[in-house]
Design a protein around this motif. Structure first.
Motif, PDB file in Angstrom:
ATOM      1  N   LYS A  63      -8.725   2.851  -1.797  1.00 15.68           N
ATOM      2  CA  LYS A  63      -8.399   2.364  -0.656  1.00 15.68           C
ATOM      3  C   LYS A  63      -8.896   0.922  -0.874  1.00 15.68           C
ATOM      4  CE  LYS A  63      -7.321   6.654   1.984  1.00 15.68           C
ATOM      5  NZ  LYS A  63      -7.918   6.513   3.184  1.00 15.68           N
ATOM      6  N   VAL A  64     -10.425   1.109  -1.356  1.00 19.05           N
ATOM      7  CA  VAL A  64     -11.551  -0.271  -1.637  1.00 19.05           C
ATOM      8  C   VAL A  64     -10.872  -1.589  -2.261  1.00 19.05           C
ATOM      9  CG1 VAL A  64     -13.272  -1.226  -2.032  1.00 19.05           C
ATOM     10  CG2 VAL A  64     -13.269   0.201  -0.455  1.00 19.05           C
ATOM     11  N   ILE A  65     -10.098  -0.852  -3.948  1.00 20.80           N
ATOM     12  CA  ILE A  65      -9.950  -1.309  -4.284  1.00 20.80           C
ATOM     13  C   ILE A  65      -8.314  -1.797  -4.400  1.00 20.80           C
ATOM     14  CG2 ILE A  65      -8.594  -0.704  -6.751  1.00 20.80           C
ATOM     15  CD1 ILE A  65     -10.865   1.376  -7.059  1.00 20.80           C
ATOM     16  N   GLY A  66      -7.550  -1.246  -3.730  1.00 12.92           N
ATOM     17  CA  GLY A  66      -6.423  -1.915  -2.913  1.00 12.92           C
ATOM     18  C   GLY A  66      -6.371  -2.602  -1.978  1.00 12.92           C
ATOM     19  N   ARG A  67      -7.469  -2.782  -0.813  1.00 11.41           N
ATOM     20  CA  ARG A  67      -7.343  -3.691  -0.112  1.00 11.41           C
ATOM     21  C   ARG A  67      -7.925  -5.064  -1.330  1.00 11.41           C
ATOM     22  NH1 ARG A  67      -9.034   0.503   2.974  1.00 11.41           N
ATOM     23  NH2 ARG A  67     -11.535  -0.430   2.712  1.00 11.41           N
ATOM     24  N   MET A  68      -8.641  -4.743  -1.704  1.00  9.35           N
ATOM     25  CA  MET A  68      -9.476  -6.057  -2.879  1.00  9.35           C
ATOM     26  C   MET A  68      -8.042  -6.392  -3.502  1.00  9.35           C
ATOM     27  SD  MET A  68     -14.109  -4.905  -4.226  1.00  9.35           S
ATOM     28  CE  MET A  68     -13.580  -5.765  -4.722  1.00  9.35           C
ATOM     29  N   GLN A  69      -7.806  -5.840  -4.517  1.00  7.90           N
ATOM     30  CA  GLN A  69      -6.845  -5.960  -5.303  1.00  7.90           C
ATOM     31  C   GLN A  69      -6.067  -6.906  -4.597  1.00  7.90           C
ATOM     32  OE1 GLN A  69      -4.782  -3.143  -6.919  1.00  7.90           O
ATOM     33  NE2 GLN A  69      -6.268  -3.541  -9.179  1.00  7.90           N
ATOM     34  N   VAL A  70      -5.872  -7.162  -3.070  1.00  7.98           N
ATOM     35  CA  VAL A  70      -4.707  -7.949  -2.882  1.00  7.98           C
ATOM     36  C   VAL A  70      -4.879  -9.327  -2.388  1.00  7.98           C
ATOM     37  CG1 VAL A  70      -3.400  -8.425  -0.037  1.00  7.98           C
ATOM     38  CG2 VAL A  70      -3.778  -5.970  -0.768  1.00  7.98           C
ATOM     39  N   VAL A  71      -6.062  -9.231  -2.110  1.00  2.00           N
ATOM     40  CA  VAL A  71      -6.638 -10.726  -2.314  1.00  2.00           C
ATOM     41  C   VAL A  71      -7.174 -11.326  -3.864  1.00  2.00           C
ATOM     42  CG1 VAL A  71      -9.036 -12.067  -1.734  1.00  2.00           C
ATOM     43  CG2 VAL A  71      -8.414 -10.604  -0.231  1.00  2.00           C
ATOM     44  N   THR A  72      -7.438 -10.098  -4.561  1.00  5.98           N
ATOM     45  CA  THR A  72      -7.730 -11.084  -6.089  1.00  5.98           C
ATOM     46  C   THR A  72      -6.097 -11.723  -7.089  1.00  5.98           C
ATOM     47  OG1 THR A  72      -7.873  -8.664  -6.687  1.00  5.98           O
ATOM     48  CG2 THR A  72     -10.321  -9.556  -6.391  1.00  5.98           C
ATOM     49  N   ARG A  73      -5.415 -10.777  -6.573  1.00  8.01           N
ATOM     50  CA  ARG A  73      -4.755 -10.782  -7.093  1.00  8.01           C
ATOM     51  C   ARG A  73      -3.808 -12.184  -7.112  1.00  8.01           C
ATOM     52  NH1 ARG A  73      -0.888  -5.581  -7.013  1.00  8.01           N
ATOM     53  NH2 ARG A  73      -2.065  -4.268  -8.392  1.00  8.01           N
ATOM     54  N   GLN A  74      -3.707 -12.758  -5.602  1.00  6.81           N
ATOM     55  CA  GLN A  74      -3.228 -14.133  -5.667  1.00  6.81           C
ATOM     56  C   GLN A  74      -4.894 -15.515  -5.976  1.00  6.81           C
ATOM     57  OE1 GLN A  74      -3.382 -14.909  -1.352  1.00  6.81           O
ATOM     58  NE2 GLN A  74      -3.553 -12.990  -0.568  1.00  6.81           N
ATOM     59  N   ILE A  75      -5.851 -15.240  -6.574  1.00  8.34           N
ATOM     60  CA  ILE A  75      -6.570 -15.990  -6.898  1.00  8.34           C
ATOM     61  C   ILE A  75      -6.153 -16.183  -8.254  1.00  8.34           C
ATOM     62  CG2 ILE A  75      -8.731 -16.557  -8.619  1.00  8.34           C
ATOM     63  CD1 ILE A  75      -9.971 -14.781  -5.936  1.00  8.34           C
ATOM     64  N   PRO A  76      -5.269 -16.101  -9.616  1.00 11.24           N
ATOM     65  CA  PRO A  76      -4.525 -16.551 -10.842  1.00 11.24           C
ATOM     66  C   PRO A  76      -3.899 -17.678 -10.248  1.00 11.24           C
ATOM     67  CG  PRO A  76      -5.296 -14.102 -11.633  1.00 11.24           C
ATOM     68  CD  PRO A  76      -5.293 -14.209  -9.315  1.00 11.24           C
ATOM     69  N   PRO A  77      -2.939 -17.625  -9.997  1.00 13.68           N
ATOM     70  CA  PRO A  77      -1.565 -19.105  -9.378  1.00 13.68           C
ATOM     71  C   PRO A  77      -2.677 -19.796  -9.232  1.00 13.68           C
ATOM     72  CG  PRO A  77      -0.890 -16.602  -8.636  1.00 13.68           C
ATOM     73  CD  PRO A  77      -2.543 -15.928  -9.059  1.00 13.68           C
ATOM     74  N   TYR A  78      -2.904 -19.474  -7.940  1.00  8.19           N
ATOM     75  CA  TYR A  78      -3.915 -20.809  -7.242  1.00  8.19           C
ATOM     76  C   TYR A  78      -4.729 -21.645  -8.266  1.00  8.19           C
ATOM     77  CZ  TYR A  78      -2.397 -20.147  -2.590  1.00  8.19           C
ATOM     78  OH  TYR A  78      -1.723 -20.122  -1.589  1.00  8.19           O
ATOM     79  N   LEU A  79      -5.859 -20.633  -9.557  1.00 14.20           N
ATOM     80  CA  LEU A  79      -6.035 -21.174 -10.268  1.00 14.20           C
ATOM     81  C   LEU A  79      -5.388 -22.069 -11.248  1.00 14.20           C
ATOM     82  CD1 LEU A  79      -9.126 -18.759 -11.195  1.00 14.20           C
ATOM     83  CD2 LEU A  79      -9.399 -21.356 -10.289  1.00 14.20           C
ATOM     84  N   ARG A  80      -4.133 -21.875 -11.877  1.00 10.44           N
ATOM     85  CA  ARG A  80      -3.225 -22.383 -12.968  1.00 10.44           C
ATOM     86  C   ARG A  80      -2.910 -23.591 -12.015  1.00 10.44           C
ATOM     87  NH1 ARG A  80      -1.878 -17.297 -13.583  1.00 10.44           N
ATOM     88  NH2 ARG A  80       0.274 -17.274 -12.347  1.00 10.44           N
ATOM     89  N   GLN A  81      -2.468 -24.042 -10.703  1.00  9.19           N
ATOM     90  CA  GLN A  81      -2.129 -24.726 -10.355  1.00  9.19           C
ATOM     91  C   GLN A  81      -3.392 -25.504 -10.446  1.00  9.19           C
ATOM     92  OE1 GLN A  81      -0.892 -23.169  -6.099  1.00  9.19           O
ATOM     93  NE2 GLN A  81       1.163 -23.447  -6.748  1.00  9.19           N
ATOM     94  N   LEU A  82      -4.646 -25.116  -9.684  1.00 12.31           N
ATOM     95  CA  LEU A  82      -5.932 -25.475  -9.523  1.00 12.31           C
ATOM     96  C   LEU A  82      -6.109 -26.737 -11.015  1.00 12.31           C
ATOM     97  CD1 LEU A  82      -8.030 -27.064  -8.286  1.00 12.31           C
ATOM     98  CD2 LEU A  82      -9.635 -24.921  -8.634  1.00 12.31           C
TER      99      LEU A  82
END
Length: 118
Positions: A63-82
């Motif tokens: 459950k913890v992994i699932g909740r964390m992946q919701v957040v961490t999956r958003q990081i790579p697209p923002y890094l590409r844009q950045l």
């Protein structure tokens, strides 16, 4: 004409609200630091996932992994844009993307700390 001027002023002030967290410029060094922060977050999550898969930690870890992946999956697209914004010296959008990356990294680190992920 007044409506247009009011709209333009409103958009300008809204843009200023987004850029208040960090000053210009977002340099390649700041980009590098943001990328390193993301690497640390992903490394912690991967180690936690391995421990979970090996049943070293309680199975509530899924459950913890699932909740964390919701957040961490958003990081790579923002890094590409950045990266693109820094490369093109688009500072307004770079600041917005940088702030979002920093917010997501802080959120992921907070989740990791609350759940004992090291």
């Amino acid at each position: 004409m007044r409506v247009l001027a009011t709209l333009v002023l409103g958009l300008f002030l809204a843009g200023c609200a987004f850029t208040q967290n960090y000053n210009n410029p977002i340099t390649p060094d700041r980009l590098y630091a943001a990328e390193n922060g993301a690497i640390v977050v992903f490394a912690g999550l991967n180690a936690y996932k391995q421990s979970c898969a090996l049943n070293v930690i309680p199975q509530s870890c899924r459950k913890v992994i699932g909740r964390m992946q919701v957040v961490t999956r958003q990081i790579p697209p923002y890094l590409r844009q950045l990266r693109a914004f820094v490369r093109n010296n688009d500072q307004v959008n770079a600041i917005i993307a940088y702030n979002e990356v920093q917010k997501l990294i802080a959120s992921a680190r907070s989740m990791q700390a609350r759940n004992g992920v090291q």
